[in-house]
Design an enzyme around this catalytic site. Structure first.
Site, PDB file in Angstrom:
ATOM      1  CE  LYS A 285      28.539  36.968  34.768  1.00 38.08           C
ATOM      2  NZ  LYS A 285      29.614  36.151  34.179  1.00 38.08           N
TER       3      LYS A 285
ATOM      4  CG  ASP B 151      30.860  35.860  37.603  1.00 38.17           C
ATOM      5  OD1 ASP B 151      31.210  35.511  36.469  1.00 38.17           O
ATOM      6  OD2 ASP B 151      31.201  36.949  38.097  1.00 38.17           O
TER       7      ASP B 151
HETATM    8  P1  NAD Z   1      36.988  35.175  42.667  1.00 39.14           P
HETATM    9  O1  NAD Z   1      35.941  35.809  43.494  1.00 39.14           O
HETATM   10  O2  NAD Z   1      37.320  33.747  42.865  1.00 39.14           O
HETATM   11  O3  NAD Z   1      38.357  35.996  42.794  1.00 39.14           O
HETATM   12  C1  NAD Z   1      38.452  37.370  42.607  1.00 39.14           C
HETATM   13  C2  NAD Z   1      39.843  37.795  43.030  1.00 39.14           C
HETATM   14  O4  NAD Z   1      40.004  39.179  42.733  1.00 39.14           O
HETATM   15  C3  NAD Z   1      40.096  37.639  44.536  1.00 39.14           C
HETATM   16  O5  NAD Z   1      41.428  37.241  44.745  1.00 39.14           O
HETATM   17  C4  NAD Z   1      39.910  39.059  45.057  1.00 39.14           C
HETATM   18  O6  NAD Z   1      40.623  39.299  46.248  1.00 39.14           O
HETATM   19  C5  NAD Z   1      40.483  39.841  43.897  1.00 39.14           C
HETATM   20  N1  NAD Z   1      40.065  41.233  43.854  1.00 39.14           N
HETATM   21  C6  NAD Z   1      38.840  41.767  44.028  1.00 39.14           C
HETATM   22  N2  NAD Z   1      38.886  43.105  43.926  1.00 39.14           N
HETATM   23  C7  NAD Z   1      40.183  43.421  43.671  1.00 39.14           C
HETATM   24  C8  NAD Z   1      40.883  44.615  43.452  1.00 39.14           C
HETATM   25  N3  NAD Z   1      40.258  45.802  43.467  1.00 39.14           N
HETATM   26  N4  NAD Z   1      42.219  44.558  43.234  1.00 39.14           N
HETATM   27  C9  NAD Z   1      42.869  43.374  43.219  1.00 39.14           C
HETATM   28  N5  NAD Z   1      42.258  42.205  43.412  1.00 39.14           N
HETATM   29  C10 NAD Z   1      40.932  42.228  43.631  1.00 39.14           C
HETATM   30  O7  NAD Z   1      36.554  35.456  41.133  1.00 39.14           O
HETATM   31  P2  NAD Z   1      36.984  34.653  39.840  1.00 39.14           P
HETATM   32  O8  NAD Z   1      36.002  33.576  39.624  1.00 39.14           O
HETATM   33  O9  NAD Z   1      38.436  34.339  39.869  1.00 39.14           O
HETATM   34  O10 NAD Z   1      36.685  35.753  38.702  1.00 39.14           O
HETATM   35  C11 NAD Z   1      37.604  36.796  38.416  1.00 39.14           C
HETATM   36  C12 NAD Z   1      37.191  37.467  37.107  1.00 39.14           C
HETATM   37  O11 NAD Z   1      37.126  36.486  36.073  1.00 39.14           O
HETATM   38  C13 NAD Z   1      35.810  38.158  37.094  1.00 39.14           C
HETATM   39  O12 NAD Z   1      35.854  39.242  36.220  1.00 39.14           O
HETATM   40  C14 NAD Z   1      34.902  37.083  36.524  1.00 39.14           C
HETATM   41  O13 NAD Z   1      33.742  37.632  35.935  1.00 39.14           O
HETATM   42  C15 NAD Z   1      35.825  36.510  35.473  1.00 39.14           C
HETATM   43  N6  NAD Z   1      35.485  35.156  35.048  1.00 39.14           N
HETATM   44  C16 NAD Z   1      35.402  34.125  35.927  1.00 39.14           C
HETATM   45  C17 NAD Z   1      35.096  32.864  35.457  1.00 39.14           C
HETATM   46  C18 NAD Z   1      35.072  31.676  36.368  1.00 39.14           C
HETATM   47  O14 NAD Z   1      34.861  30.568  35.858  1.00 39.14           O
HETATM   48  N7  NAD Z   1      35.331  31.812  37.659  1.00 39.14           N
HETATM   49  C19 NAD Z   1      34.832  32.667  34.102  1.00 39.14           C
HETATM   50  C20 NAD Z   1      34.933  33.732  33.232  1.00 39.14           C
HETATM   51  C21 NAD Z   1      35.266  34.980  33.705  1.00 39.14           C
END
Ligand code: NAD
Length: 427
Positions: A106, A146
């Site tokens: 990561k 990410d």
């Molecule tokens: P992203 O940046 O696209 O979206 C994050 C979302 O969370 C946004 O809507 C943001 O406004 C919201 N957010 C941030 N802080 C917040 C809070 N305190 N309260 C409520 N909402 C909040 O990110 P993503 O790619 O959707 O990833 C989200 C999670 O999933 C992370 O933990 C990431 O590590 C995990 N993840 C993502 C992927 C991927 O392929 N994108 C894969 C595995 C895991």
């Protein structure tokens, strides 16, 4: 150090509990508790105003016994080395639980991309890879997007990597745009993967998606596609939450008769923030940040950040909730986890539920290596098969051994990685 707010301490605590169950001996146990390698570096960026700002960057490689490291790069103002360590560790278990030949890595940069122009972001991406180019790559460690990083960031990183290494290396990074070696289906893969596991969990509970209500934390990449597929399968999403950068706080948006996903997407920016005025004009209630967790729904999907379901809010979860599917990495603290276990809520742990993204990234690598790209339906069909198989392997073990789902997933993953380490003679 409190485990409540330290993601890596939490990852180690989860590991220790399962290592005890598996009776892992000294050497292998110590090896798997820690990252194999860490890179910490500075990235000087010439800003648009003529100044030079120095950002802190990281890449952590937790374990590569089963194959090259794999894991995203996160841009976040509150990024810490312990968060990156935890995320790298979870990547090792994630790749192992879905049985793909990759390890865990990561990366991160402490920054807020909201404050950076596209040119500054490009300089940051190129600066990041200049510091680790010799330590990453198709046979060492393969980064991906990410939180707050996207396919354009990946192209800048790939382009700089290729300049340094002198050749074409599309397998050096995944999450690329489809026009440049990306895989069809990657954008939706994580969110869809979450919903495939929810669908299978419902089947095991003798229920169907039709009529199920869900509430999400977050409305970014993972939540958007999970919500879309859940609705397509007959479910209903009553609330989603998001961070509002102007107000520096999060809100929950609720529509008790179900959100209109296309409308909400049309008023959401690229950071996953919903436009408050436009939402309220269409009748969406705007509630406090934590309201997403206390909704009268059957399915809860935290899909924002780590440490969100905690000892403080876990008791707000309604009795109607049957399944909690962890779209985010590490959303549940150990304290909250114990409550979920006690209450018999069916938890689909993060490294299983959100493994769709890395599975599709693996497909992207396979396609790049073969220089032959699959149609979207084929990608999603293979993704569904992998996720379904992995889910039932974990659920079967949980049932057979009367273990909690998270522990069963850990048992499968840790055993696979330990076997690879032993076969290599590492421990
Ligand atoms: P992203 O940046 O696209 O979206 C994050 C979302 O969370 C946004 O809507 C943001 O406004 C919201 N957010 C941030 N802080 C917040 C809070 N305190 N309260 C409520 N909402 C909040 O990110 P993503 O790619 O959707 O990833 C989200 C999670 O999933 C992370 O933990 C990431 O590590 C995990 N993840 C993502 C992927 C991927 O392929 N994108 C894969 C595995 C895991």
């Amino acid at each position: 150090m409190s485990t409540e707010f330290n993601a890596f301490a939490m990852a180690q605590q989860q590991f220790d509990a399962v290592a005890d169950k598996l009776q892992l001996e000294g050497g292998i146990r110590e090896l798997l508790r820690w990252p194999q390698r860490e890179y910490h570096f500075t990235i000087p960026v010439h800003m648009d105003d003529g100044s030079v700002e120095v950002f802190k960057g990281f890449r952590v490689q937790h374990n590569d016994a089963r194959g090259p490291g794999k894991g995203g790069i996160r841009f976040h103002p509150q990024e810490t080395i312990d968060t990156v360590r935890a995320l790298a560790t979870w990547m090792t278990w994630k790749c192992a639980v879905v049985d793909i030949p990759l390890g865990g890595g990561k990366g991160g940069v402490i920054c807020d991309p909201h404050d950076l122009s596209p040119r500054e972001q490009e300089a940051l991406c190129r600066g990041w890879v200049r510091q680790v180019a010799r330590n990453i790559g198709p046979v060492q460690d393969v980064p991906a997007p990410d939180v707050m990083t996207n396919p354009q960031h990946m192209v800048w990183i790939m382009d700089e990597y290729e300049k340094i290494m002198g050749g074409h290396f599309p397998g050096a990074i995944t999450g690329k745009p489809v026009e440049l070696g990306g895989s069809l289906g990657r954008t939706e893969a994580t969110g869809y993967g979450v919903v495939y596991t929810v669908r299978e969990a419902l089947k095991r509970m003798g229920m169907e998606m039709e009529g199920m209500r869900a509430s999400f934390q977050g409305f970014g990449n993972v939540a958007q596609y999970a919500a879309k597929l859940l609705i397509e399968m007959g479910g209903m999403v009553v609330s989603v939450s998001c961070w509002d950068n102007d107000d520096q706080k999060a809100y929950t948006f609720r529509k008790l008769d179900g959100i209109d996903i296309d409308f909400l997407l049309s008023i959401t920016n690229r950071f996953g923030t919903i436009n408050k005025a436009k939402a309220s004009a269409e009748g969406y209630e705007q509630l406090e940040a934590d309201a997403w967790i206390e909704q009268d729904v059957e399915i809860l999907i935290p899909a924002a950040l780590e440490n969100q379901v905690t000892g403080k809010n876990v008791n707000k979860i309604a009795n109607s909730v049957k399944i909690l599917a962890e779209g985010a990495n590490g959303p549940t603290t150990p304290e909250a986890d114990a409550v979920l276990k006690d209450r018999g809520i069916y938890v689909i742990p993060d490294f299983l539920a959100n493994a769709g993204g890395v599975t599709c990234s693996y497909f992207e690598q396979v396609q790049c290596n073969a220089n032959f790209f699959w149609p979207r339906d084929e990608v999603l069909e293979r993704l569904d098969q992998k996720m379904t198989l992995a889910f039932h392997a974990v659920a079967d073990l949980a049932e057979e051994t009367d273990e909690y789902m998270r522990d069963a997933a850990y048992m499968i993953a840790i055993q696979r990685v330990a076997t690879a380490c032993r076969l290599r003679g590492w421990a």
